[in-house]
Design a protein around this motif. Structure first.
Motif, mmCIF file in Angstrom:
data_model
loop_
_atom_site.group_PDB
_atom_site.id
_atom_site.type_symbol
_atom_site.label_atom_id
_atom_site.label_comp_id
_atom_site.label_asym_id
_atom_site.label_seq_id
_atom_site.Cartn_x
_atom_site.Cartn_y
_atom_site.Cartn_z
ATOM 1 N N ARG A 166 0.849 -1.190 0.000
ATOM 2 C CA ARG A 166 0.000 0.000 0.000
ATOM 3 C C ARG A 166 0.886 1.242 0.000
ATOM 4 O O ARG A 166 1.953 1.263 0.602
ATOM 5 C CB ARG A 166 -0.924 0.007 1.221
ATOM 6 C CG ARG A 166 -1.691 -1.309 1.366
ATOM 7 C CD ARG A 166 -2.602 -1.333 2.562
ATOM 8 N NE ARG A 166 -3.767 -0.479 2.407
ATOM 9 C CZ ARG A 166 -4.846 -0.803 1.705
ATOM 10 N NH1 ARG A 166 -4.902 -1.969 1.068
ATOM 11 N NH2 ARG A 166 -5.873 0.011 1.621
ATOM 12 N N THR A 204 -7.830 3.912 -3.015
ATOM 13 C CA THR A 204 -8.562 4.282 -1.811
ATOM 14 C C THR A 204 -8.832 5.777 -1.824
ATOM 15 O O THR A 204 -7.912 6.580 -1.985
ATOM 16 C CB THR A 204 -7.786 3.928 -0.526
ATOM 17 O OG1 THR A 204 -7.522 2.532 -0.497
ATOM 18 C CG2 THR A 204 -8.598 4.293 0.702
ATOM 19 N N SER A 237 -5.544 -1.268 -7.030
ATOM 20 C CA SER A 237 -6.784 -0.691 -6.528
ATOM 21 C C SER A 237 -6.506 0.684 -5.941
ATOM 22 O O SER A 237 -5.355 1.106 -5.817
ATOM 23 C CB SER A 237 -7.423 -1.613 -5.488
ATOM 24 O OG SER A 237 -6.532 -1.886 -4.433
ATOM 25 N N THR A 281 -2.411 -1.166 -3.398
ATOM 26 C CA THR A 281 -3.487 -0.183 -3.297
ATOM 27 C C THR A 281 -2.859 1.186 -3.134
ATOM 28 O O THR A 281 -1.944 1.367 -2.325
ATOM 29 C CB THR A 281 -4.403 -0.477 -2.099
ATOM 30 O OG1 THR A 281 -5.000 -1.761 -2.272
ATOM 31 C CG2 THR A 281 -5.510 0.563 -1.993
ATOM 32 N N GLY A 315 -9.342 -4.455 -1.810
ATOM 33 C CA GLY A 315 -8.020 -3.856 -1.870
ATOM 34 C C GLY A 315 -7.066 -4.421 -0.835
ATOM 35 O O GLY A 315 -5.849 -4.340 -0.993
ATOM 36 N N THR A 330 -10.993 -0.989 -8.722
ATOM 37 C CA THR A 330 -11.618 -1.190 -7.426
ATOM 38 C C THR A 330 -11.293 -0.002 -6.527
ATOM 39 O O THR A 330 -10.132 0.361 -6.379
ATOM 40 C CB THR A 330 -11.117 -2.488 -6.767
ATOM 41 O OG1 THR A 330 -11.508 -3.594 -7.578
ATOM 42 C CG2 THR A 330 -11.692 -2.652 -5.369
#
Length: 462
Positions: free
Chosen positions: A246, A304, A302, A281, A379, A329
């Protein structure tokens, strides 16, 4: 207090509507949700039966527990895909509002130094942040922990991670501990990440502890703070241990720093460094071009969205509708208390819905509910979360929609966002365990949690 498991199962009885997840498309059934003794959903809807888990006896020892959902909407437990739990201790700091991100980062760093970040502070802040999460319907929190004082040994960084995980275990929440980096020595960060994964989850597949309550991931703060060696070495730890990755990209300071130092935009660098991939992500993405969106979509990465941080700080609005149209996503996160003074994901879903038309089409309430559930969970590589379907995790929220704040609401599912900002759920369940009952924590005293953090901060100089 600690979270106790159900005796033989749980039945949530008589809901007005149950939002099961993506694909429900407005066809939410009323009725019951049945969770088995293994903490997994057995059945949902008008025909749901407790037969698979035994007779209901009102929650007495040895029987199936029952929760009354009359006049309520039931949703999957929300999944906060991007939080900084330590920042729960640093809300509304003087001088941190309405300033450029570069200045804000310096103010926050100074505050961390004054507070002397250690395992005690991390545990108390996590305890408060996770209690707040549960009381607002969030059952899983991804904590992108970026503050690891340079003087700490690898073993001491493990102590910090254990403190956060211990708070989650005490309260009954699920935690994804993201061993982040914000200018840390690359080799030290990688060594710490490896040790934290070994201590918290061992060799568990996907970096998820066997009971599903704790997960470990890795993630540099972004190209504004970390260089290619950090991304490479943390990526190697992730590959070796099967961890998710991430990071953050395309906020103000991130874009400026990438252009100043490398003459490239952040996603160019992430792509070059191997950090655009299905296991990655990327949070924020306020400033992205059409070609960058296409690149993200092709990579399988993905995203956020964190509007509760980016909007009030003036850092931008992610074009979520365009991301979704491209097939990306999208999950939802609050970010930390240093920029978003609340950890209320449903309120941020409402904000995301309200500001979406500024950068594209209007997002619907159901799209944002799904982003705050299945989108965030996917994610994290956790398809069992964020949904209420047979076999999914028994994580759910019971939202009372019978009060005056919801009077006149024609669509009670959409009304969860449009009406009553900041609402609290009546009940919250994690893995079949009731962790919030009638608006109160089952596993701890809310005021005692708050007092514990306040006492720790009392001696910190302003």
């Amino acid at each position: 207090m600690s979270a106790a498991g159900p005796a033989t199962g749980l039945v949530v009885r008589g809901a007005l509507a149950v939002r099961t997840g993506p694909g429900a498309a407005g066809g939410e059934p009323g009725g019951d949700v049945v969770v088995g003794a293994d903490g997994r959903v057995v059945s949902v809807g008008p025909a749901a039966s407790s037969a698979a888990v035994g007779p209901v006896d009102g929650g007495r020892a040895g029987g199936v527990e029952e929760l009354d959902a009359t006049g309520c909407v039931v949703t999957p437990g929300l999944v906060n895909a991007h939080h900084h739990l330590l920042q729960t201790a640093f809300r509304t700091l003087p001088g941190t509002r309405g300033v450029p991100m570069r200045e804000w980062l310096g103010l926050m760093a100074a505050a961390y130094a004054r507070a002397r970040v250690d395992a005690e502070l991390v545990g108390l802040a996590a305890r408060a942040g996770l209690a707040e999460a549960l009381l607002s319907g969030v059952t899983t929190v991804a904590d992108h922990h970026l503050t690891w004082p340079a003087a700490l040994s690898t073993a001491e960084t493990v102590d910090l991670a254990r403190a956060a995980a211990g708070a989650a275990d005490e309260l009954g929440a699920r935690l994804v501990l993201v061993r982040g980096s914000a200018g840390d020595d690359a080799e030290a960060a990688a060594s710490s990440a490896d040790a934290i994964a070994a201590a918290l989850v061992g060799d568990a597949p996907g970096g998820v502890r066997a009971d599903g309550r704790v997960q470990v991931a890795v993630g540099p703060a972004g190209v504004h703070s970390d260089g290619e060696p950090t991304f490479r070495l943390l990526g190697e730890v992730a590959a070796r241990r099967g961890l998710r990755r991430r990071t953050q990209a395309n906020e103000q300071v991130d874009v400026v720093a990438a252009l100043e130092r490398h003459g490239r935009r952040p996603l160019d660098l992430l792509d070059e460094w191997g950090w655009l991939a299905p296991d990655v992500t990327v949070a924020h993405l306020c400033d992205v071009t059409d070609s960058e969106i296409a690149r993200l979509a092709a990579s399988g990465a993905s995203a956020t969205h964190a509007p509760g941080c980016d909007v009030p700080m003036g850092w931008g609005v992610a074009p979520v509708a365009r991301l979704l149209t491209a097939g990306i996503t999208v999950g939802l996160g609050t970010s930390g208390g240093g920029s978003n003074d609340a950890g209320h994901l449903l309120a941020d879903a409402r904000l995301a819905m309200q500001v979406s038309a500024l950068v594209g089409r209007q997002l619907t309430a159901r799209e944002l509910l799904d982003a705050a559930g299945a989108g965030s969970a996917d994610g994290l590589g956790r398809p069992e979360l964020g949904r209420l379907e047979p076999g999914s995790a028994g994580d759910l929220c019971v939202w009372d929609v019978s009060g005056v704040a919801d009077a006149g609401v024609a669509d009670p599912v959409a009304g969860l966002l449009w009406a009553a900002p900041g609402r609290r759920p009546r009940h919250v369940v994690v893995g079949g365990r009731v962790v919030v009952r009638d608006g109160r924590l089952v596993t701890a005293d809310e005021r005692e949690v708050a007092r514990g953090l306040s006492r720790r901060l009392a001696g910190v100089a302003a």
